[in-house]
Design an enzyme around this catalytic site. Sequence first.
Site, PDB file in Angstrom:
ATOM      1  N   ASP A 161     116.914  70.287  -8.098  1.00 35.29           N
ATOM      2  CA  ASP A 161     116.368  70.968  -6.926  1.00 35.29           C
ATOM      3  C   ASP A 161     115.779  69.919  -5.988  1.00 35.29           C
ATOM      4  O   ASP A 161     114.951  69.106  -6.388  1.00 35.29           O
ATOM      5  CB  ASP A 161     115.273  71.959  -7.354  1.00 35.29           C
ATOM      6  CG  ASP A 161     114.663  72.668  -6.155  1.00 35.29           C
ATOM      7  OD1 ASP A 161     115.347  73.539  -5.583  1.00 35.29           O
ATOM      8  OD2 ASP A 161     113.524  72.348  -5.787  1.00 35.29           O
TER       9      ASP A 161
ATOM     10  N   GLU B 195     122.284  72.387  -4.937  1.00 34.08           N
ATOM     11  CA  GLU B 195     122.431  73.463  -3.967  1.00 34.08           C
ATOM     12  C   GLU B 195     123.195  72.944  -2.759  1.00 34.08           C
ATOM     13  O   GLU B 195     123.021  71.797  -2.358  1.00 34.08           O
ATOM     14  CB  GLU B 195     121.030  73.906  -3.532  1.00 34.08           C
ATOM     15  CG  GLU B 195     120.867  75.385  -3.482  1.00 34.08           C
ATOM     16  CD  GLU B 195     119.395  75.764  -3.327  1.00 34.08           C
ATOM     17  OE1 GLU B 195     119.157  76.909  -2.991  1.00 34.08           O
ATOM     18  OE2 GLU B 195     118.513  74.908  -3.534  1.00 34.08           O
TER      19      GLU B 195
ATOM     20  N   ASP C  99     109.742  74.377  -8.315  1.00 34.49           N
ATOM     21  CA  ASP C  99     110.934  73.533  -8.239  1.00 34.49           C
ATOM     22  C   ASP C  99     111.655  73.441  -9.573  1.00 34.49           C
ATOM     23  O   ASP C  99     112.882  73.419  -9.630  1.00 34.49           O
ATOM     24  CB  ASP C  99     110.558  72.130  -7.751  1.00 34.49           C
ATOM     25  CG  ASP C  99     109.967  72.157  -6.347  1.00 34.49           C
ATOM     26  OD1 ASP C  99     110.244  73.132  -5.617  1.00 34.49           O
ATOM     27  OD2 ASP C  99     109.231  71.221  -5.997  1.00 34.49           O
TER      28      ASP C  99
END
Length: 395
Positions: free
Chosen positions: A185, A269, A349
């Site tokens: 992340d 991501e 996170d």
Amino acid sequence: MLRVHKIKLDPNQAQAIYFARACGVARFAYNWALAEWKAQYDAGGKPSETALRKQLNGIKGEQFPWMSEVTKNAPQQAIKNLGTAFQNFFRRVKQGGKPSYPKFKKRGLHDSFRADNGSDDITCDGKTIKLPRIGWIRMRESLRFGGTIKSATVSKMADGWHVAVVVDTWEYTSGRLGGGTVGVDLGIKEFATLSTGEVIPALKPHRAAHARLVRLSRSLSRKQNGSSNRAKAKAKLARLHLSIANVRKDALHKLTTSLATRFDTVAIEDLNVSGMIKNRSLARSIADASFAEFRRQLEYKTAMTGARLHVVNRFFPSSKTCHSCGTIHVMKLSDRVMVCDCGNIMDRDLNAAMNLEQHAASSAVSVCGENGSGSGRKTGVKPLSVKQKEAVCAD
Ligand SMILES: [Zn+2]
């Protein structure tokens, strides 16, 4: 695979003069071709870089004899670059954007020229490189990759001359160590949180460097326009910016190499990079640039080690979903901890990274190394094209 190694050069005075001259020829050719392109287009013609290169070759002996003082690649490559600039321009127009028309090049801004390796004009021997027309030049370090040298681009940066050597190499970094799947992340406060619990702190410039940055900017603003003291202060500031950028790049390389060599699958991501460009604070813009660079490095490094890069669609609510029970919560950016009724209390996170890891694990149908085949496409795995796999991996 083509890889690029950029190395600082230590030219002697004559060599530095040659570099400046070759950059001048390249810039002149670029600007000449751009003016020709405009004129021919306005006259109803269909200009192309190939035709312009031929045209220049036909007239340069008579009109620009000084061009032959440097490698013939310099003007040729510059016009090829103009062709690429127009290609990009037309592509963006087609996509409905409003790109800016290719501009004339100014002296001292991104000065560079390229030499192609036609018949072994370019060779490296330890900490020296041989370039066409000029001979052996000292380098700060030796070439990192073995293989065939394709080309060399010499450019002027804030701290002096550099050469970017393109090598066709099959030397890969060591393979994966069977570490399974990891979710990563990315954030602003911490640069990255891994699902293993590791935290990589934000890539902020060192506090001392930041203080120097503020002091030098202030000193520059006090200097009189056009004065030599202003030029000196400007160069000093540019050198500091470069060294800060290098520190950041180094940290990124260490992180992406570690991820690509330790794990079988790396889940990240998808980042809306073009959306991020319209942004606000300096910290934000630095972080965005780092994200794009992070992904670029991870793409080519996983392709090299055979690890799988799993890119999760950006609409996947990785931060808002409780990792334990799957409940989606309403969370503000300031909420740093996931607190769920199921009893899960976890750092925001870390929770997100673990969700990314799970997303990759649950859609792990493709064999490692085959980035995003089959159902991977739907879950957001971005397949690497052959072209990308052989992509130039600039340092
Ligand atoms: Zn829960």
